[in-house]
Design an enzyme around this catalytic site. Structure first.
Site, PDB file in Angstrom:
ATOM      1  CG  HIS A 219      -0.353  -6.129  15.470  1.00 41.01           C
ATOM      2  ND1 HIS A 219       0.786  -6.283  15.921  1.00 41.01           N
ATOM      3  CD2 HIS A 219      -0.070  -6.336  13.903  1.00 41.01           C
ATOM      4  CE1 HIS A 219       2.002  -6.013  14.811  1.00 41.01           C
ATOM      5  NE2 HIS A 219       1.209  -6.078  13.935  1.00 41.01           N
TER       6      HIS A 219
ATOM      7  CE  LYS B 100      -1.559   0.098  12.302  1.00 40.32           C
ATOM      8  NZ  LYS B 100      -1.066  -0.648  13.661  1.00 40.32           N
TER       9      LYS B 100
ATOM     10  CE  LYS C  99      -5.454  -7.428   3.096  1.00 39.17           C
ATOM     11  NZ  LYS C  99      -4.947  -8.884   3.266  1.00 39.17           N
TER      12      LYS C  99
ATOM     13  CG  HIS D  57      -0.445  -0.251   2.444  1.00 39.03           C
ATOM     14  ND1 HIS D  57       0.637   0.925   2.979  1.00 39.03           N
ATOM     15  CD2 HIS D  57      -0.469  -1.263   3.618  1.00 39.03           C
ATOM     16  CE1 HIS D  57       0.814   0.491   4.316  1.00 39.03           C
ATOM     17  NE2 HIS D  57       0.224  -0.646   4.560  1.00 39.03           N
TER      18      HIS D  57
ATOM     19  CB  CYS E 231       0.093  -6.835  20.553  1.00 37.23           C
ATOM     20  SG  CYS E 231       1.081  -5.888  19.285  1.00 37.23           S
TER      21      CYS E 231
ATOM     22  CB  CYS F 230       5.352  -7.453  16.596  1.00 30.88           C
ATOM     23  SG  CYS F 230       4.056  -6.172  17.197  1.00 30.88           S
TER      24      CYS F 230
ATOM     25  CB  CYS G  22       2.955  -9.962  19.289  1.00 35.61           C
ATOM     26  SG  CYS G  22       1.905  -9.190  18.097  1.00 35.61           S
TER      27      CYS G  22
ATOM     28  CG  HIS H   5       4.021  -1.646   2.531  1.00 36.55           C
ATOM     29  ND1 HIS H   5       2.883  -2.186   2.231  1.00 36.55           N
ATOM     30  CD2 HIS H   5       4.353  -1.925   3.630  1.00 36.55           C
ATOM     31  CE1 HIS H   5       2.487  -2.865   3.116  1.00 36.55           C
ATOM     32  NE2 HIS H   5       3.358  -2.644   4.159  1.00 36.55           N
TER      33      HIS H   5
HETATM   34  N1  MSP Z   1       9.352  -7.485   7.527  1.00 35.51           N
HETATM   35  C1  MSP Z   1       9.686  -6.525   8.530  1.00 35.51           C
HETATM   36  C2  MSP Z   1      10.937  -5.856   8.079  1.00 35.51           C
HETATM   37  C3  MSP Z   1      12.339  -6.579   7.917  1.00 35.51           C
HETATM   38  S1  MSP Z   1      13.636  -5.636   7.661  1.00 35.51           S
HETATM   39  C4  MSP Z   1      14.741  -6.570   7.971  1.00 35.51           C
HETATM   40  C5  MSP Z   1       8.467  -5.714   8.294  1.00 35.51           C
HETATM   41  N2  MSP Z   1       7.671  -5.444   7.222  1.00 35.51           N
HETATM   42  S2  MSP Z   1       6.239  -4.716   7.048  1.00 35.51           S
HETATM   43  O1  MSP Z   1       6.040  -5.285   5.781  1.00 35.51           O
HETATM   44  O2  MSP Z   1       5.594  -4.697   8.141  1.00 35.51           O
HETATM   45  O3  MSP Z   1       6.953  -3.358   6.926  1.00 35.51           O
HETATM   46  C6  MSP Z   1       7.933  -2.763   6.106  1.00 35.51           C
HETATM   47  C7  MSP Z   1       8.378  -1.292   6.040  1.00 35.51           C
HETATM   48  O4  MSP Z   1       7.119  -0.735   5.583  1.00 35.51           O
HETATM   49  C8  MSP Z   1       8.974  -1.033   7.262  1.00 35.51           C
HETATM   50  O5  MSP Z   1       9.819  -0.207   7.319  1.00 35.51           O
HETATM   51  C9  MSP Z   1       7.408  -0.047   7.740  1.00 35.51           C
HETATM   52  O6  MSP Z   1       7.829   0.763   8.703  1.00 35.51           O
HETATM   53  C10 MSP Z   1       6.988   0.300   6.570  1.00 35.51           C
HETATM   54  N3  MSP Z   1       5.721   0.668   6.739  1.00 35.51           N
HETATM   55  C11 MSP Z   1       4.564  -0.101   6.810  1.00 35.51           C
HETATM   56  N4  MSP Z   1       3.389   0.730   6.935  1.00 35.51           N
HETATM   57  C12 MSP Z   1       3.778   1.958   6.631  1.00 35.51           C
HETATM   58  C13 MSP Z   1       3.038   3.035   6.809  1.00 35.51           C
HETATM   59  N5  MSP Z   1       1.708   3.186   6.909  1.00 35.51           N
HETATM   60  N6  MSP Z   1       3.777   4.196   6.624  1.00 35.51           N
HETATM   61  C14 MSP Z   1       4.938   4.229   6.476  1.00 35.51           C
HETATM   62  N7  MSP Z   1       5.862   3.046   6.490  1.00 35.51           N
HETATM   63  C15 MSP Z   1       5.041   1.730   6.822  1.00 35.51           C
HETATM   64  O7  MSP Z   1       8.314  -4.906   9.252  1.00 35.51           O
END
Ligand code: MSP
Length: 520
Positions: free
Chosen positions: A151, A300, A303, A22, A148, A133, A130, A25
Site C-alpha cells: 500500500h 496496478k 483508485k 472493478h 507497507c 492489509c 497495516c 474482482h
Molecule cells: N476481504 C479479503 C479476503 C477475505 S477472504 C476470506 C480481501 N478482499 S479484497 O477485496 O481486497 O480482495 C478480494 C479478492 O479480489 C482477493 O482474492 C483478491 O486477490 C482479488 N483481487 C483484488 N484485486 C485484484 C486484481 N486486480 N486482480 C485479480 N484479483 C484481484 O482480500
C-alpha cells in the site's frame, strides 16, 4: 465427515466492502462461476459462495470519511457487489455478508472451539499494523522507507493486550499436509512460497482492543476485544453452509472443493485457515486455487492512480449487448494463475476475432445456407457422417476445465470452430448444391451444425448467454444452464428440427479507443 460424491463446494474470497467492484474482482468471481457451471454440467450438486467482508478498521475509516455509519456504508457496497454480480450473470448459491447475524454465531462458535482447545491465549503486543492489509506486519517486511510494500503507506504502531492464536503449534502439520496433498495449493509454483513463509511462522494476534477497532464481532465473554478481521473473514466459508446450526448441509458440502483466491491472500488461506480448521478438528479444503492479478495496461488497478475499470465501464465503452465478452476475455487473456493485463485494444481484437468472427460467422453462415438448401431444417445425413470433435479432444477439454485451465479449454474449443469453418470452405456446400449432390450436402451441413452445437455446450460455463443464443438459433429447447456434459456427444441434433436464424451473437466491436480510461 466427507462430502458426498456428488457435492461440489466452490467459494470466492469475500470482498472488502470499502469500494465498488472493478474488473480485478470480477475476474475472480467469473472464474468461480465458470467452475460452478462446469461442475453443474457434469452432474454435480454445486454450492457456490461469494460475498462481502464488511468488518475491520479499513471499512470503519472509509465509512467515517463518507460521514455514514459502517453498517450504512457496507449496505451500499454490498448492494453494488450484488448488482455487478447479477450484471455479470454470476449464479451463486449464497451471497454472504459478514455483518449478518448467522455469521456472528459461526465466528463466536469457532472462537469458543479454539479457546477450549487451548489454542487461544492472552498476551500483550507491541508491533505495527497495516490497515490496508488488515494485518500485523514486521519491520523486515517493509520497504527501506518503512512503508507497507502493498500500500506504500506507513503501518501504525500498536500496543495492546490481545488474544493470540497458537499458529506455530500447527506448523509441522500444515507442512505435512502440503507435502502429502499436491492438489492443496494450485498452481504448484505457489507451494514453495507458502512453505517458505511457514519457516518463519509466529503466533498471531487474533483480536484488537475495541478502542482501536469497534466495527467487528466482539470476543465472546470479553466485549472490550473485537475478533481479528481475518478470523472473522475466513469463517465465512463455514457460515455459508450453515455451520454449526445446519449440520446436514454442512456435512454434505464440507470440505470445500476449491477456494478461489488472489495471490495476495495466499498466506491467510494456506496457513491461517488450515491451522484454524485443524484446531477446530474440521477437514481442510481440498484446493486453494490461486489466481494472478489483473492490471490495466500493466499498471496496478488503483483508485489513487485513477485507472479503475469496472465491468459496467467496459459494457458501456463497447456497447456490449451482454457481458459474455467480458467473461470470455477475463478467462482467456492469460494462463490461469499468472497475472493478466487488460487493454481496450486487446479486448476488442480478441472478442472480434474469436466471438464475432470465428464463432459468430460460423453460426451465421451455416444457418443461412441451411435456410437456402434445406428450408432451415436439420437434414438427414448419410452413413458416412463424420464428427469434427473426437473423443480424445473432448476428454482433454473436460480435463482442462477440471484443472481450472480455462484458457486451454477455450483454445481447444476454438480449434473445433476453426476446423468447422475450414471444413465449410473445403467442402464448398454451395458447389455441392449447384451440382445437385444433396446427400453429401446434407452430410456436410449436419457435420458443421453438430460442431456448432458442441461448441455452444463446451463454452457454456464461460459464455452462457452466447451459448443460449446459439442453442435457440439451432432450434434446441430449454435453458443451456440445465445442459448436461454428456449431451456433447450423446444428444445429436434431431433430424427435421427447425432452426431459427437470428441476429449475430455479437456485433463487431468498433470503438476506436487506444488506451484504457480514454473515451471515444
Ligand atoms: N476481504 C479479503 C479476503 C477475505 S477472504 C476470506 C480481501 N478482499 S479484497 O477485496 O481486497 O480482495 C478480494 C479478492 O479480489 C482477493 O482474492 C483478491 O486477490 C482479488 N483481487 C483484488 N484485486 C485484484 C486484481 N486486480 N486482480 C485479480 N484479483 C484481484 O482480500
Amino acid at each position: 465427515m466427507t462430502a458426498g460424491n456428488n457435492a461440489y463446494y466452490v467459494t470466492t474470497a469475500i470482498y472488502y466492502a470499502n469500494a465498488a467492484p472493478h474488473i480485478g474482482h470480477a475476474y475472480e468471481v467469473i472464474a468461480a462461476d465458470a467452475i460452478a457451471r462446469f461442475h453443474k454440467m457434469t452432474g454435480k450438486n454445486v454450492f457456490f459462495l461469494t460475498g462481502t467482508d464488511e468488518h475491520g478498521i479499513k471499512v470503519e475509516k472509509t465509512a467515517a470519511r463518507h460521514g455514514v455509519s459502517p453498517q450504512e456504508y457496507v449496505n451500499q457496497i454490498a448492494q453494488s457487489f450484488k448488482e455487478t454480480w447479477a450484471f455479470l450473470n454470476i449464479g451463486y448459491s449464497r451471497f454472504i455478508r459478514t455483518s449478518e447475524p448467522d455469521h456472528h454465531q459461526t465466528v463466536g462458535a469457532l472462537w469458543k472451539l479454539l479457546l477450549e482447545q487451548g489454542d487461544i491465549y492472552k498476551a500483550s503486543y507491541t508491533g505495527l499494523y497495516c490497515a490496508g492489509c488488515e494485518t500485523f506486519t514486521r519491520q523486515l517486511d517493509l520497504t527501506p522507507e518503512g512503508l507497507c510494500p502493498n500500500h506504500l503507506t506507513p503501518p501504525e504502531p500498536v500496543e495492546e493486550e490481545n488474544y493470540f492464536f497458537r499458529l506455530t503449534k500447527y506448523k509441522q502439520q500444515i507442512m505435512d499436509h502440503i507435502e502429502r496433498n499436491p492438489d492443496f495449493i494450485q498452481p504448484a509454483f505457489r507451494r514453495t512460497e507458502v512453505l517458505n513463509q511457514l519457516e518463519e511462522l509466529e503466533d498471531i494476534s487474533v483480536s484488537r482492543a475495541k478502542r482501536s477497532v469497534s466495527w467487528g464481532i466482539p470476543v465472546p465473554d470479553d466485549p472490550e476485544q473485537v475478533i481479528y478481521v481475518w478470523i472473522d473473514a475466513l469463517s465465512n466459508y463455514l457460515t455459508g453452509l450453515g455451520w454449526p446450526n445446519h449440520p446436514q448441509q454442512f456435512e454434505q458440502f464440507w470440505p470445500a472443493n476449491v477456494h478461489v483466491i488472489g495471490k495476495d491472500i495466499l498466506r491467510f488461506h494456506a496457513i491461517y485457515w488450515p491451522a484454524m480448521l485443524m484446531a477446530a478438528k474440521l477437514p481442510l479444503p481440498k484446493t486453494v486455487l490461486v489466481h494472478g492479478f489483473i492490471t490495466v495496461s500493466d499498471t496496478k488497478i488503483s483508485k489513487s492512480i485513477g485507472n479503475v475499470v469496472t465491468p459496467e465501464d467496459l459494457a458501456k465503452r463497447f456497447e456490449l449487448p451482454h457481458v459474455d465478452p467480458i467473461r470470455y476475455y477475463m478467462l482467456t487473456s492469460c494462463v490461469f494463475g499468472q497475472d493478466g493485463s487488460y487493454t481496450d485494444e486487446e479486448f476488442k481484437n480478441k472478442i472480434n476475432a474469436d466471438l464475432a468472427n470465428n464463432l459468430g460467422n460460423l453460426l451465421n453462415r451455416t444457418l443461412n445456407m441451411l435456410n437456402k438448401y434445406f428450408d432451415g431444417q436439420i437434414p438427414r445425413y448419410g452413413k458416412e457422417m463424420i464428427t469434427l470433435l473426437d473423443g480424445d479432444t473432448l476428454n482433454e477439454i473436460r480435463e482442462h476445465y477440471s484443472h481450472f485451465q480455462f484458457n486451454e479449454a477455450v483454445q481447444k474449443t476454438m480449434s473445433l470452430v476453426d476446423q468447422a469453418n475450414k471444413y465449410v470452405n473445403d467442402q464448398e456446400p454451395w458447389t455441392l448444391h449447384k451440382e445437385g449432390n444433396l446427400e453429401q450436402l446434407a452430410n456436410v451441413m449436419y457435420t458443421v451444425l453438430e460442431a456448432v452445437r458442441q461448441a455452444a455446450l463446451l463454452l457454456a460455463p464461460i459464455t452462457p448467454t452466447i451459448s443460449q443464443n446459439i442453442w435457440e438459433q439451432l432450434g434446441c429447447m430449454g435453458n443451456i444452464e440445465e445442459a448436461d456434459w454428456r449431451w456433447i456427444q450423446g444428444l445429436p441434433l434431431p433430424v427435421g428440427q427447425k432452426t431459427h436464424l437470428g441476429s449475430p451473437i455479437l456485433p463487431r466491436l468498433e470503438s476506436e479507443i487506444v488506451g484504457a480510461g480514454k473515451k471515444k
